[in-house]
Enzyme design. Structure first.
Site, PDB file in Angstrom:
ATOM      1  CG  HIS A 108      -8.084   0.516  -1.890  1.00 39.69           C
ATOM      2  ND1 HIS A 108      -7.566   1.036  -0.732  1.00 39.69           N
ATOM      3  CD2 HIS A 108      -7.173   0.816  -2.856  1.00 39.69           C
ATOM      4  CE1 HIS A 108      -6.396   1.613  -0.979  1.00 39.69           C
ATOM      5  NE2 HIS A 108      -6.139   1.477  -2.270  1.00 39.69           N
ATOM      6  CG  HIS A 126      -4.473   0.335  -7.374  1.00 38.41           C
ATOM      7  ND1 HIS A 126      -4.227   1.691  -7.425  1.00 38.41           N
ATOM      8  CD2 HIS A 126      -4.582   0.017  -6.048  1.00 38.41           C
ATOM      9  CE1 HIS A 126      -4.174   2.183  -6.196  1.00 38.41           C
ATOM     10  NE2 HIS A 126      -4.385   1.188  -5.341  1.00 38.41           N
ATOM     11  NE  ARG A 169      -1.094  -1.914 -10.645  1.00 35.95           N
ATOM     12  CZ  ARG A 169      -0.538  -1.246  -9.655  1.00 35.95           C
ATOM     13  NH1 ARG A 169      -0.639   0.063  -9.611  1.00 35.95           N
ATOM     14  NH2 ARG A 169       0.112  -1.871  -8.693  1.00 35.95           N
ATOM     15  CG  ASP A 192      -4.015  -1.353  -1.938  1.00 36.56           C
ATOM     16  OD1 ASP A 192      -4.234  -0.798  -3.024  1.00 36.56           O
ATOM     17  OD2 ASP A 192      -2.969  -1.181  -1.288  1.00 36.56           O
ATOM     18  CG  HIS A 232       3.500  -4.378  -9.217  1.00 36.71           C
ATOM     19  ND1 HIS A 232       3.630  -3.097  -9.723  1.00 36.71           N
ATOM     20  CD2 HIS A 232       3.083  -4.216  -7.934  1.00 36.71           C
ATOM     21  CE1 HIS A 232       3.319  -2.221  -8.793  1.00 36.71           C
ATOM     22  NE2 HIS A 232       2.980  -2.867  -7.692  1.00 36.71           N
TER      23      HIS A 232
END
Length: 444
Positions: A60, A62, A64, A305, A309
């Site tokens: 899991h 990201h 991006r 996960d 950012h």
């Protein structure tokens, strides 16, 4: 003559530990040797007193890219993975644009080639456009992701009928459907009732009831249709209870994340935006229930996960807590945080391998090459020295997020070497072989 022998270590698999040397040829484990067996090799790596673990598989993540590379990209994200001992990254589809078509998936695979430090498999999103299914399946993504709440309408299946209808179409296919449990009606209703925009309102909008209802809906729909599912990120006592009662009804697995095993909603007061994600952190009793489920073997997979950012995005001012970009980095700290749980006696090293290597590899279609140190498998191997200690710091993080919520934590072990398909890519906290990763697909 082997290419490499890693000697003197204790091999840890999901089914136990044993002292053994590992012979590697052409990027794969060629033999598991009794300690001290006379065997020739071009290179001998001395791992005396260390534990040898399969490279971790984070199901899991990201990364991006495309479209959100101010947050992370293939290079920075997989660099963090390599430094943390995650040799296989399974990337989620929620980039810009979302990975919803075969053309978008093919383009993403092409972009990643020769830019990744570890192996990467891709996950795609299910949409209301059913004509896209066959093209996606032809490229063998490691999963198809079905969202039930808190996403754009084109990708949202927010009723039992919608979930069951999609699962019925996919039943019997060689694929896995990842389902994020939630309840759009609770999200909408709470937003209408409480417009305060504070942390409390955020917690109510994504409540344990929403999670437990989402778990029940996913498992019951899978039971009725015969589809294979994986339930994303359970983190509440109510959600765990629903999973415990229903899981045997279907071909289903469940995951949680390290942050949900350590932090509570009270930590928002000190770490605020840096801990904000979805599902939200819960109460201490929820963490206790989740840890008990982990120790009991009720949790199949621990994934991160990883959802970074940029520092500027996290530091900005927002009208409501829910508006803060959700997610945090985790790839580089998966192994260290799991080793903290080993130290606490909650799990042992074989449990760590089961939840973070073998199970995700098997479930997501990489089980014939990843997740095990055994003859014929990719020689993705971690050398962990439990006689040493290490420290997690913000300064060492390779992610573009440039922080970790685990900053300052002491770890009762040190990752000294990382091998990817037989090649040493990390030694003593530094990458020594750049961009050796490959794009991988579901094994057929």
């Amino acid at each position: 003559m082997f290419d490499t022998i890693i000697s003197g270590g204790t091999v840890v698999n999901a089914d136990g530990e044993k002292r053994a040397d590992v012979g590697i040829t052409d990027g794969r484990v060629a033999a598991i040797l009794s300690p001290g067996d006379l065997a020739g090799a071009r290179t001998v790596v001395d791992a005396t007193g260390c534990h040898l673990l399969p490279g971790l598989v984070d199901a899991h993540v990201h990364l991006r890219e495309p479209g959100l590379t101010q947050k992370e990209d293939f290079d920075s994200g997989t660099r963090a993975a390599a430094l943390g001992g995650v040799t296989s990254v399974l990337d989620m589809p929620t980039d810009d644009p979302w990975t919803a078509t075969s053309e978008q998936l093919a383009e993403k695979m092409a972009m990643a080639k020769e830019r990744i430090h570890v192996d990467v498999g891709f996950q795609v999103v299910l949409s209301q456009d059913l004509s896209l299914l066959e093209g996606l399946l032809a490229l063998h993504p490691v999963s198809l992701e079905l969202f039930t709440a808190d996403v754009p309408a084109a990708f949202r299946f927010d009723t039992m009928d919608a979930v069951a209808g999609m699962l019925r179409r996919l039943a019997g296919r060689d694929t896995l459907i990842g389902i994020s449990p939630g309840d759009q009606s609770i999200l909408d209703g709470s937003g209408q009732r409480d417009r305060a925009g504070d942390i409390a309102a955020f917690l109510v909008s994504r409540s344990p009831l929403a999670e437990a209802g989402g778990v029940a809906r996913a498992v019951l729909a899978a039971a009725e249709t015969g589809a294979r599912i994986h339930v994303r990120q359970v983190n509440s006592a109510l959600g765990v209870s629903a999973w415990r009662r229903l899981r045997d009804m279907a071909d289903a697995t469940v995951e949680t994340t390290p942050q949900n095993l350590f932090f509570t909603a009270a930590d928002y007061e000190t770490l605020g935006a840096n801990l904000k994600g979805s599902p939200p952190l819960r109460d201490a009793k929820d963490v206790e229930a989740l840890r008990a489920a982990l120790s009991e073997g009720l949790i199949d997979i621990v994934a991160t996960d990883h959802a970074p950012h940029s520092p500027a995005e996290k530091a900005a001012t927002y009208a409501a807590f829910a508006d803060i970009p959700g997610g945090m980095p985790g790839l580089q700290t998966l192994l260290p945080t799991m080793l903290r749980l080993v130290e606490a006696g909650l799990i042992d090293l074989s449990d760590l391998v089961r939840m973070c290597a073998r199970n995700p590899a098997e479930r997501f279609g990489l089980g014939r090459s990843k997740g095990v140190i055994a003859t014929g498998y990719d020689a993705d191997i971690l050398v962990v020295d439990r006689r040493q200690t290490s420290l997690i710091t913000n300064a060492e993080q390779a992610s573009r997020a440039a922080y970790t919520p685990f900053d300052g934590w002491s770890i009762p072990a040190r990752l000294t070497r990382v091998f990817l398909r037989g090649e040493e890519i990390v030694r003593d906290g530094a990458i020594i072989a750049e961009r050796r990763g490959a794009v991988v697909a579901r094994e057929v």
